[in-house]
Design an enzyme around this catalytic site. Structure first.
Site, mmCIF file in Angstrom:
data_model
loop_
_atom_site.group_PDB
_atom_site.id
_atom_site.type_symbol
_atom_site.label_atom_id
_atom_site.label_comp_id
_atom_site.label_asym_id
_atom_site.label_seq_id
_atom_site.Cartn_x
_atom_site.Cartn_y
_atom_site.Cartn_z
ATOM 1 N N GLU A 122 -72.098 12.834 -10.043
ATOM 2 C CA GLU A 122 -71.755 14.252 -9.905
ATOM 3 C C GLU A 122 -71.056 14.557 -8.582
ATOM 4 O O GLU A 122 -70.324 15.538 -8.469
ATOM 5 C CB GLU A 122 -73.011 15.119 -10.038
ATOM 6 N N LYS A 162 -76.010 16.753 -1.386
ATOM 7 C CA LYS A 162 -76.267 15.412 -0.850
ATOM 8 C C LYS A 162 -75.493 14.333 -1.601
ATOM 9 O O LYS A 162 -75.284 13.238 -1.074
ATOM 10 C CB LYS A 162 -77.764 15.114 -0.852
ATOM 11 N N LYS A 176 -77.765 18.428 -11.241
ATOM 12 C CA LYS A 176 -77.227 18.568 -9.887
ATOM 13 C C LYS A 176 -75.703 18.571 -9.960
ATOM 14 O O LYS A 176 -75.098 17.588 -10.371
ATOM 15 C CB LYS A 176 -77.722 17.426 -8.997
ATOM 16 N N ARG A 214 -77.179 14.962 -27.601
ATOM 17 C CA ARG A 214 -76.010 15.141 -28.472
ATOM 18 C C ARG A 214 -75.954 14.072 -29.559
ATOM 19 O O ARG A 214 -75.454 14.313 -30.655
ATOM 20 C CB ARG A 214 -74.732 15.092 -27.637
ATOM 21 N N ARG A 215 -76.438 12.886 -29.224
ATOM 22 C CA ARG A 215 -76.355 11.773 -30.169
ATOM 23 C C ARG A 215 -77.590 11.670 -31.068
ATOM 24 O O ARG A 215 -77.654 10.823 -31.946
ATOM 25 C CB ARG A 215 -76.166 10.457 -29.408
#
Length: 307
Positions: A255, A165, A82, A34-35
């Site tokens: 996440e 996990k 993930k 994005r940058r």
């Protein structure tokens, strides 16, 4: 061997590691972030493989943008993200497949801490797809003397292993932060794997996949490494910091924090018993302290190990 053109989406630690692995194998690699200055259209031009290593929250937006660019029918999409989409409970590969129903989608997941891979330490991973030839193509593009790649026909199981996990890794960090010892850690990881299998089976994943690299392998690596962001969240919670304080200074995305909330929602709908995940959720919500979460797990009704 014909040069493969690979477009990597996401220039974070994992995306950069995968890009370096692909370059070392003689592939032509372009990286989009994005940058960055390059447009998505330019990076995708002529790509044989499009590999997404962007964070979960950006997957659908980027996939939708690529839809409008009409990629070649031969393009293989690979997801190395993930997580779960809270609104739909979709995995990353399900999002990519819904946007590109006629393209092969491959999941790449395993015990792969990017810092160790960048140091050229040996590692292994799994690429999984319902299209065997697509998985084999990705396997060839990334396999090397320091990075061994296996194929697997169960993309759902491989993807969920890497996703689920992360929640157990938070619990593992709490365990180490409270100095509960090796016995407790072994019990936590083993019973955590049981919860992963229960949830995975509900999704249609194969049990045996969770005992492979993308399940047990990734679980062991993440639960035992201070390099893991999810582990760090748990460790610092055990040290008395709040979740907001931890996330504010955390480099990158953990996440497992968002995944945990989605899993609890699913488990309650489907009546899946996941006590460790439930306590991690309550801890993240500030409903219990680390010690209270431990006490509630240890004082549950006694029962057979398998039922």
């Amino acid at each position: 061997m014909q040069e493969t053109t690979i477009s990597i989406l996401g220039a974070g630690a994992w995306g950069a590691s995968l890009a370096n692995l692909a370059i070392a194998n003689g592939n032509r690699v372009r990286v989009w972030s994005r940058r960055g200055s390059e447009t998505l259209s330019a990076v995708l031009q002529g790509a044989d493989i499009v590999l997404s290593a962007i964070s979960m929250k950006g997957v659908r937006e980027v996939a939708s943008q690529i839809q409008s660019l009409t990629p070649s029918p031969e393009t293989i999409f690979v997801t190395a993200t993930k997580g779960l989409e809270p609104e739909t409970i979709y995995t990353p590969s399900q999002i990519w497949q819904s946007c590109f129903p006629h393209h092969p989608v491959v999941v790449l997941s395993g015990p792969n801490l990017s810092k160790e891979i960048d140091q050229s330490l040996p590692a292994a991973t799994v690429v999984a797809s319902r299209v065997a030839t697509a998985a084999a193509t990705v396997q060839l593009a990334f396999s090397s003397s320091r990075f061994r790649v296996y194929t697997n026909p169960d993309p759902v199981g491989v993807e969920l292993g890497g996703t689920l996990k992360n929640v157990i890794a938070i619990a593992s960090g709490v365990c180490d932060g409270l100095h509960l010892g090796t016995n407790a850690k072994a019990a936590l990881v083993t019973r955590g794997l049981t919860e992963m299998v229960r949830i995975g089976n509900c999704w249609g994943a194969k049990t045996e996949t969770f005992y492979g690299l993308s399940g047990l392998g990734d679980l062991l690596a993440t639960c035992n490494s201070p390099l893991s962001r999810n582990y760090q969240v748990g460790y610092q919670l055990a040290g008395g910091e709040t979740l907001a304080q931890i996330l504010a200074k955390l480099p990158g995305t953990a996440e497992g924090v968002n995944t945990c909330q989605v899993l609890v929602q699913l488990a309650r709908q489907q009546n899946i018993v996941i006590p460790i995940t439930e306590q991690v959720y309550r801890l993240l919500q500030g409903e219990v302290t680390p010690q209270q979460a431990l006490d509630e797990l240890m004082l549950r009704d006694i029962k057979p190990e398998y039922n």
